[in-house]
Design an enzyme around this catalytic site. Structure first.
Site, PDB file in Angstrom:
ATOM      1  CB  SER A 130      -0.755  -0.076   1.181  1.00  0.00           C
ATOM      2  OG  SER A 130      -1.477   1.314   1.617  1.00  0.00           O
ATOM      3  CE1 TYR A 154      -3.689  -2.790   5.738  1.00  0.00           C
ATOM      4  CE2 TYR A 154      -3.405  -0.272   5.087  1.00  0.00           C
ATOM      5  CZ  TYR A 154      -3.584  -1.580   4.889  1.00  0.00           C
ATOM      6  OH  TYR A 154      -3.568  -1.713   3.502  1.00  0.00           O
ATOM      7  CE  LYS A 158      -1.441  -4.367   3.338  1.00  0.00           C
ATOM      8  NZ  LYS A 158      -1.614  -5.612   3.039  1.00  0.00           N
ATOM      9  CG  ASN A 203     -13.057   3.144   8.103  1.00  0.00           C
ATOM     10  OD1 ASN A 203     -13.378   3.588   9.441  1.00  0.00           O
ATOM     11  ND2 ASN A 203     -12.759   1.740   8.220  1.00  0.00           N
TER      12      ASN A 203
HETATM   13  P1  NAD Z   1     -11.029  -7.142   1.303  1.00  0.00           P
HETATM   14  O1  NAD Z   1     -11.216  -7.111   2.820  1.00  0.00           O
HETATM   15  O2  NAD Z   1     -12.120  -6.675   0.538  1.00  0.00           O
HETATM   16  O3  NAD Z   1     -10.351  -8.287   1.012  1.00  0.00           O
HETATM   17  C1  NAD Z   1      -9.550  -9.052   1.988  1.00  0.00           C
HETATM   18  C2  NAD Z   1     -10.082 -10.592   1.873  1.00  0.00           C
HETATM   19  O4  NAD Z   1      -9.333 -11.209   2.621  1.00  0.00           O
HETATM   20  C3  NAD Z   1     -11.564 -10.691   2.434  1.00  0.00           C
HETATM   21  O5  NAD Z   1     -12.348 -11.473   1.433  1.00  0.00           O
HETATM   22  C4  NAD Z   1     -11.084 -11.466   3.830  1.00  0.00           C
HETATM   23  O6  NAD Z   1     -12.520 -12.139   3.983  1.00  0.00           O
HETATM   24  C5  NAD Z   1      -9.935 -12.193   3.441  1.00  0.00           C
HETATM   25  N1  NAD Z   1      -9.128 -12.672   4.726  1.00  0.00           N
HETATM   26  C6  NAD Z   1      -8.994 -11.805   5.700  1.00  0.00           C
HETATM   27  N2  NAD Z   1      -8.011 -12.596   6.903  1.00  0.00           N
HETATM   28  C7  NAD Z   1      -8.013 -13.734   6.075  1.00  0.00           C
HETATM   29  C8  NAD Z   1      -7.322 -14.825   6.568  1.00  0.00           C
HETATM   30  N3  NAD Z   1      -6.597 -14.861   7.747  1.00  0.00           N
HETATM   31  N4  NAD Z   1      -7.734 -16.099   5.789  1.00  0.00           N
HETATM   32  C9  NAD Z   1      -8.163 -16.048   4.813  1.00  0.00           C
HETATM   33  N5  NAD Z   1      -8.987 -14.849   4.155  1.00  0.00           N
HETATM   34  C10 NAD Z   1      -8.523 -13.932   4.911  1.00  0.00           C
HETATM   35  O7  NAD Z   1      -9.658  -6.135   1.173  1.00  0.00           O
HETATM   36  P2  NAD Z   1      -9.305  -5.438  -0.275  1.00  0.00           P
HETATM   37  O8  NAD Z   1      -9.697  -4.127  -0.434  1.00  0.00           O
HETATM   38  O9  NAD Z   1      -9.727  -6.406  -1.367  1.00  0.00           O
HETATM   39  O10 NAD Z   1      -7.804  -5.386   0.010  1.00  0.00           O
HETATM   40  C11 NAD Z   1      -6.936  -6.512  -0.341  1.00  0.00           C
HETATM   41  C12 NAD Z   1      -5.609  -6.215   0.041  1.00  0.00           C
HETATM   42  O11 NAD Z   1      -4.960  -5.091  -0.544  1.00  0.00           O
HETATM   43  C13 NAD Z   1      -5.396  -6.086   1.601  1.00  0.00           C
HETATM   44  O12 NAD Z   1      -4.259  -6.919   1.933  1.00  0.00           O
HETATM   45  C14 NAD Z   1      -5.293  -4.879   1.710  1.00  0.00           C
HETATM   46  O13 NAD Z   1      -4.433  -4.260   2.948  1.00  0.00           O
HETATM   47  C15 NAD Z   1      -4.530  -4.273   0.529  1.00  0.00           C
HETATM   48  N6  NAD Z   1      -4.837  -2.851   0.334  1.00  0.00           N
HETATM   49  C16 NAD Z   1      -6.047  -2.419   0.103  1.00  0.00           C
HETATM   50  C17 NAD Z   1      -6.189  -0.967  -0.304  1.00  0.00           C
HETATM   51  C18 NAD Z   1      -7.642  -0.628  -0.363  1.00  0.00           C
HETATM   52  O14 NAD Z   1      -7.767   0.867  -0.113  1.00  0.00           O
HETATM   53  N7  NAD Z   1      -8.921  -1.667  -0.588  1.00  0.00           N
HETATM   54  C19 NAD Z   1      -5.422  -0.127  -0.382  1.00  0.00           C
HETATM   55  C20 NAD Z   1      -4.010  -0.793  -0.298  1.00  0.00           C
HETATM   56  C21 NAD Z   1      -3.788  -1.975  -0.050  1.00  0.00           C
HETATM   57  N1  UDP Z   2     -12.472  11.670   3.675  1.00  0.00           N
HETATM   58  C1  UDP Z   2     -13.351  12.533   4.009  1.00  0.00           C
HETATM   59  N2  UDP Z   2     -14.406  12.289   4.677  1.00  0.00           N
HETATM   60  C2  UDP Z   2     -14.594  10.730   4.626  1.00  0.00           C
HETATM   61  C3  UDP Z   2     -13.513   9.885   4.396  1.00  0.00           C
HETATM   62  C4  UDP Z   2     -12.390  10.429   4.025  1.00  0.00           C
HETATM   63  O1  UDP Z   2     -12.941  13.722   3.779  1.00  0.00           O
HETATM   64  O2  UDP Z   2     -15.583  10.452   5.187  1.00  0.00           O
HETATM   65  C5  UDP Z   2     -10.984  12.224   2.847  1.00  0.00           C
HETATM   66  C6  UDP Z   2      -9.750  11.873   3.831  1.00  0.00           C
HETATM   67  O3  UDP Z   2      -9.573  12.935   4.694  1.00  0.00           O
HETATM   68  C7  UDP Z   2      -8.607  12.031   2.557  1.00  0.00           C
HETATM   69  C8  UDP Z   2      -9.450  11.351   1.479  1.00  0.00           C
HETATM   70  O4  UDP Z   2     -10.837  11.425   1.591  1.00  0.00           O
HETATM   71  O5  UDP Z   2      -8.359  13.200   2.472  1.00  0.00           O
HETATM   72  C9  UDP Z   2      -9.448   9.990   1.048  1.00  0.00           C
HETATM   73  O6  UDP Z   2      -9.527   9.342   2.271  1.00  0.00           O
HETATM   74  P1  UDP Z   2      -9.500   7.608   2.355  1.00  0.00           P
HETATM   75  O7  UDP Z   2      -9.711   7.212   3.867  1.00  0.00           O
HETATM   76  O8  UDP Z   2     -10.397   7.089   1.250  1.00  0.00           O
HETATM   77  O9  UDP Z   2      -8.010   7.111   1.872  1.00  0.00           O
HETATM   78  P2  UDP Z   2      -6.667   7.436   2.624  1.00  0.00           P
HETATM   79  O10 UDP Z   2      -6.858   8.776   3.459  1.00  0.00           O
HETATM   80  O11 UDP Z   2      -6.543   6.319   3.176  1.00  0.00           O
HETATM   81  O12 UDP Z   2      -5.640   7.536   1.338  1.00  0.00           O
END
Ligand code: NAD
Ligand code: UDP
Length: 343
Positions: A130, A154, A158, A203
């Site tokens: 991330s 978190y 990572k 969030n």
């Molecule tokens: P998500 O929560 O939708 O998907 C994660 C999946 O992993 C879920 O289906 C959950 O049930 C499963 N899971 C969690 N713990 C588990 C375990 N111990 N065993 C088996 N399954 C398990 O999240 P996402 O948005 O699809 O994110 C996927 C990955 O990408 C994550 O590692 C997250 O940290 C990373 N990531 C997400 C974002 C974002 O904004 N969505 C940004 C940067 C990185």
């Molecule tokens: N943000 C906001 N209201 C919300 C959620 C997010 O104003 O209810 C803003 C937050 O302050 C940031 C941007 O939207 O500037 C993206 O936030 P998000 O949580 O989606 O991603 P991250 O901050 O993790 O990059």
């Protein structure tokens, strides 16, 4: 060629599964449904016209993961599984260290054990990292060699996993690892059948805005309008989940064809403010998105966007979809599924 997707029923995993099928791979999904819903499997079957193999269980269960790997013999693994809520990680740090770091260790040990028995193929892994590993960047755009730091458990998890992967590749030259640092994934599959389904109050900005537009929440709180940005609100690099899914396909293909490990940013290279997102969503949905200016959210950075040049050079990948397309697809998903997969 099978590819194992841990966390494959989740938001990014489900979209990547579709993209892998379109690229000729056979995704095998593994999930414990801790943050996802079994209905996603039916939706994936409707989109792709095929039933994907699914393994229900916990990535922390190393012997079981070994068994899954032995039965399916995937050419690579994409490790999405983990917990991802920043606020929850501050309240429950051990949950994050256990599931995220422990889950990665468990998977890597299972892969290593299977490889030891059958060294004919190189262990191949794509890891979901991330942009949070950049902490509060001194400048933008962010390149992969920027210093890394963490501001919450978190992000810390990572960072530790990235370091573990570096140490593993140094000790075991056969391993091929692609670390993908996602910026802000948003949007949904254009069918409206799969999308982001946050549990409880979202969030993140885009799912919150979508719930305001559909009438589930009264207004958006804009966290701060006094940042040093053009309109004072926070600026982020929003990337369509379809582009992100394509980035995973490109990453697996690069690892399999060239066999060299890499770390790349997956972002568009441009930033949008909170108010840009509000306006784009109003346009896409035809609905008002009322908002109020609220205090800054603790830990937020003013602006964050990627330099995606390395991903373009190494993977031949670039994000293509615009903020308007992200909002249109997020709205199609949200309006067709106001309660997400729960119906
Ligand atoms: P998500 O929560 O939708 O998907 C994660 C999946 O992993 C879920 O289906 C959950 O049930 C499963 N899971 C969690 N713990 C588990 C375990 N111990 N065993 C088996 N399954 C398990 O999240 P996402 O948005 O699809 O994110 C996927 C990955 O990408 C994550 O590692 C997250 O940290 C990373 N990531 C997400 C974002 C974002 O904004 N969505 C940004 C940067 C990185
Ligand atoms: N943000 C906001 N209201 C919300 C959620 C997010 O104003 O209810 C803003 C937050 O302050 C940031 C941007 O939207 O500037 C993206 O936030 P998000 O949580 O989606 O991603 P991250 O901050 O993790 O990059």
């Amino acid at each position: 060629m099978k590819v194992l997707l841990t966390g494959g029923a989740g938001y990014i995993g489900s979209h990547t599964a579709v993209a892998l099928i379109e690229a000729g791979f056979e995704p095998v999904l593994l999930d414990n449904f801790a943050n996802s819903h079994p209905v996603v499997l039916d939706r994936l079957a409707r989109i792709t016209g095929q039933t994907m193999p699914f393994e229900q269980g916990d990535v922390l269960d190393t012997p079981w993961v070994e068994d899954v790997l032995r039965r399916h013999r995937p050419v690579g693994v994409i490790h999405f599984a983990g917990d991802k809520a920043v606020g929850e990680s501050v309240a429950l740090p051990l949950k994050y260290f256990h599931n995220n770091i422990g889950g990665a260790v468990s998977l890597l040990r299972a892969m290593e054990a299977v490889h030891a028995q059958d060294p004919s193929t190189a262990p191949t892994l794509v890891f979901s990292s991330s942009a949070t590993v950049y902490g509060d960047p001194a400048t933008v755009p962010i390149t992969e060699d920027f210093p890394r730091s963490h501001t919450n458990p978190y992000g810390h998890s990572k960072l530790v996993i990235e370091d573990m992967l570096t140490a593993l590749c140094a000790a075991r030259p056969a391993w091929r690892v692609g670390t993908l640092r996602y910026f802000n994934p948003v949007g949904a599959h254009p069918s409206g059948l799969i999308g982001e389904d946050p549990a409880g109050i979202p969030n993140n900005l885009m799912p919150y805005v979508a719930q305001v537009a559909v009438g589930q929440r009264e207004h958006l709180n804009v966290y701060g309008n006094d940042y040093p940005t053009p309109d004072g609100t926070g600026v982020r690099d929003y990337i369509h989940v379809q582009d992100l899914a394509a980035g995973h396909v490109a990453a697996i293909q690069a690892l399999l064809s060239r066999g060299e490990s890499f770390t790349v940013n997956l972002g568009t290279g441009s930033g949008h403010s909170v108010l840009d997102v509000v306006r784009a969503f109003e346009k896409a949905s035809g609905r008002p998105v009322p908002y109020r200016i609220a205090p800054r959210r603790a830990g937020d950075v003013a602006q964050c966007w990627a330099d995606p040049a390395r991903a373009s050079r190494l993977l031949g990948w670039q994000a293509k979809l615009t903020l308007d397309q992200m909002c249109a697809d997020a709205w199609r998903w949200q309006s067709a599924n106001p309660n997400g997969y729960k119906g």
